[in-house]
Design a protein around this motif. Structure first.
Motif, short mmCIF file in Angstrom:
data_model
loop_
_atom_site.label_atom_id
_atom_site.label_comp_id
_atom_site.label_asym_id
_atom_site.label_seq_id
_atom_site.Cartn_x
_atom_site.Cartn_y
_atom_site.Cartn_z
N ALA A 213 0.83 -1.20 0.00
CA ALA A 213 0.00 0.00 0.00
C ALA A 213 0.86 1.25 0.00
N ARG A 214 1.96 1.25 0.75
CA ARG A 214 2.87 2.40 0.77
C ARG A 214 3.45 2.65 -0.61
N VAL A 215 3.85 1.58 -1.30
CA VAL A 215 4.42 1.73 -2.64
C VAL A 215 3.37 2.26 -3.62
N PHE A 216 2.15 1.74 -3.54
CA PHE A 216 1.08 2.22 -4.41
C PHE A 216 0.84 3.71 -4.19
N ARG A 217 0.78 4.16 -2.94
CA ARG A 217 0.54 5.58 -2.66
C ARG A 217 1.68 6.44 -3.20
N GLN B 149 1.42 18.34 -11.97
CA GLN B 149 2.30 19.23 -11.22
C GLN B 149 1.57 19.94 -10.08
N PRO B 150 0.84 19.19 -9.23
CA PRO B 150 0.19 19.84 -8.09
C PRO B 150 1.22 20.13 -7.00
N SER B 151 0.81 20.89 -6.01
CA SER B 151 1.68 21.09 -4.86
C SER B 151 1.74 19.79 -4.07
N LEU B 152 2.71 19.69 -3.17
CA LEU B 152 2.80 18.50 -2.34
C LEU B 152 1.57 18.35 -1.45
N HIS C 159 -1.22 11.83 5.56
CA HIS C 159 -1.73 12.67 6.64
C HIS C 159 -1.51 14.14 6.35
N ASP C 160 -0.32 14.47 5.84
CA ASP C 160 0.03 15.85 5.54
C ASP C 160 1.30 15.83 4.68
N GLN C 161 1.80 17.03 4.35
CA GLN C 161 2.99 17.11 3.51
C GLN C 161 4.22 16.53 4.19
N ALA C 162 4.29 16.65 5.50
CA ALA C 162 5.43 16.07 6.22
C ALA C 162 5.45 14.55 6.05
N HIS C 163 4.26 13.94 6.05
CA HIS C 163 4.16 12.50 5.83
C HIS C 163 4.67 12.13 4.45
N VAL C 164 4.33 12.94 3.44
CA VAL C 164 4.83 12.71 2.08
C VAL C 164 6.35 12.74 2.06
N THR C 165 6.93 13.75 2.68
CA THR C 165 8.39 13.89 2.67
C THR C 165 9.05 12.73 3.41
N SER D 245 6.37 21.43 3.19
CA SER D 245 6.37 20.28 4.06
C SER D 245 7.23 20.53 5.28
N ARG D 246 8.27 21.34 5.13
CA ARG D 246 9.12 21.62 6.28
C ARG D 246 8.35 22.45 7.31
N SER D 247 7.50 23.36 6.82
CA SER D 247 6.74 24.17 7.76
C SER D 247 5.64 23.35 8.42
N ALA D 248 5.28 22.21 7.83
CA ALA D 248 4.24 21.38 8.39
C ALA D 248 4.76 20.40 9.43
N ARG D 249 6.09 20.32 9.55
CA ARG D 249 6.69 19.39 10.52
C ARG D 249 6.40 19.84 11.93
#
Length: 230
Positions: A156-160, A172-175, A185-191, A226-230
Motif C-alpha cells: 500500500a505504501r508503494v502504491f501511494r 504538477q500539483p503542490s505536495l 496525513h500531511d505534507q510532512a508524511h509525504v516527505t 512540508s518543512r513548515s508542516a513538521r
C-alpha cells in the motif's frame, strides 16, 4: 551501475539487464552519458509466469537477468541491441515473453487482495481486506508476504508513493494537493515516505537523477511547505 542496493546485504554491481522486485528502500544508479533501454513493469503476481521465480524471491533485491534466464537472456540482449528500431525491440521482447510464459494459478484470495490494493492506489484498510477474506490480519499479511515478498501494508505504501509520483508528473500539483489525493496525513508524511522510498526529499529527487527502479520524470514540485508542516 547500481551503487546502492535496496537490500544492504547486496554489494554494488553493474548490469546490462537487471531484474528487481518490490522494494521499500531506495536504489541508487550511476550512469555515464545517455542511457537507452527497455523498462518493463510486471506485476508481482505475473512475474512467476514470465520469469519463473516468485515475487518473494525478487523482493528488495536486484538480479542479473542472466542469473534467471541463463543463456536465453544473453541471446535476448544480443537481439535487442542488434535491432534497428524500437518497434522491432518491442516485438522481440513480446515474442520472448510469450515463449517463456507458463500459466500459474495464483491463490485467488491474494490475487483479489492485490487487485483491490491496486484499484485503491493503496488507500484502503488492510484490516478491512483481511476481514473481507475471512482471515485475521496476521494470517493475511503472512500469506501475502510469502507469495509477493512484502506485506500488504508495504504494498500500500508503494502504491501511494507511485500515485503521488504520477500526479506530480501529470498535473504538477503542490505536495499538499498530492498528499491529500494519495491519502497521506500531511505534507510532512509525504516527505517522510519519499525519504524512505527514494532516499531524499521530493525536491531533491526531482532536481537530481531519479532512481532507476521507480523511474518517473518529475518536475515542478515543492517540498518547502512540508518543512513548515513538521
Amino acid at each position: 551501475s547500481v551503487v546502492r542496493m535496496p537490500n544492504t546485504a547486496q554489494s554494488a554491481a553493474a548490469f546490462t539487464a537487471l531484474v528487481s522486485g518490490l522494494q521499500d528502500a531506495p536504489a541508487t544508479v550511476r550512469q555515464d552519458g545517455n542511457l537507452h533501454g527497455l523498462h518493463v513493469f510486471l506485476t508481482p503476481i505475473g512475474v512467476r509466469a514470465i520469469l519463473g521465480v516468485s515475487g518473494a524471491e525478487l523482493a528488495s533485491s536486484i538480479f542479473d537477468l542472466c542469473d534467471l534466464w541463463g543463456r536465453v537472456a544473453g541471446d535476448l540482449i544480443g537481439r535487442l541491441k542488434a535491432a534497428d528500431t524500437w518497434q522491432q525491440r518491442f516485438a522481440i521482447l513480446d515474442e520472448e515473453f510469450v515463449r517463456a510464459l507458463i500459466p500459474i494459478a495464483t491463490p485467488r484470495e491474494l490475487a483479489w487482495a492485490w487487485g483491490r490494493l491496486a484499484q485503491a492506489h493503496g488507500c484502503i484498510s488492510i484490516q478491512g481486506l483481511a476481514r473481507d477474506l475471512g482471515w485475521s490480519r496476521r494470517h493475511f499479511s503472512e500469506r501475502f508476504r510469502v507469495e509477493l515478498g512484502v506485506t500488504p501494508k508495504t504494498a500500500a505504501r508503494v502504491f501511494r508513493f507511485e500515485r503521488a509520483c504520477r500526479l506530480i508528473k501529470d498535473g504538477q500539483p503542490s505536495l499538499a494537493e498530492a498528499a491529500f489525493a494519495c491519502g497521506y496525513h500531511d505534507q510532512a508524511h509525504v516527505t517522510t515516505e519519499w525519504n524512505a522510498l527514494a532516499g531524499c526529499t521530493p525536491k531533491s529527487w526531482i532536481a537530481s537523477e531519479l532512481p532507476f527502479l521507480q523511474d518517473y520524470e518529475l518536475s515542478g514540485s515543492d517540498d518547502e511547505r512540508s518543512r513548515s508542516a513538521r
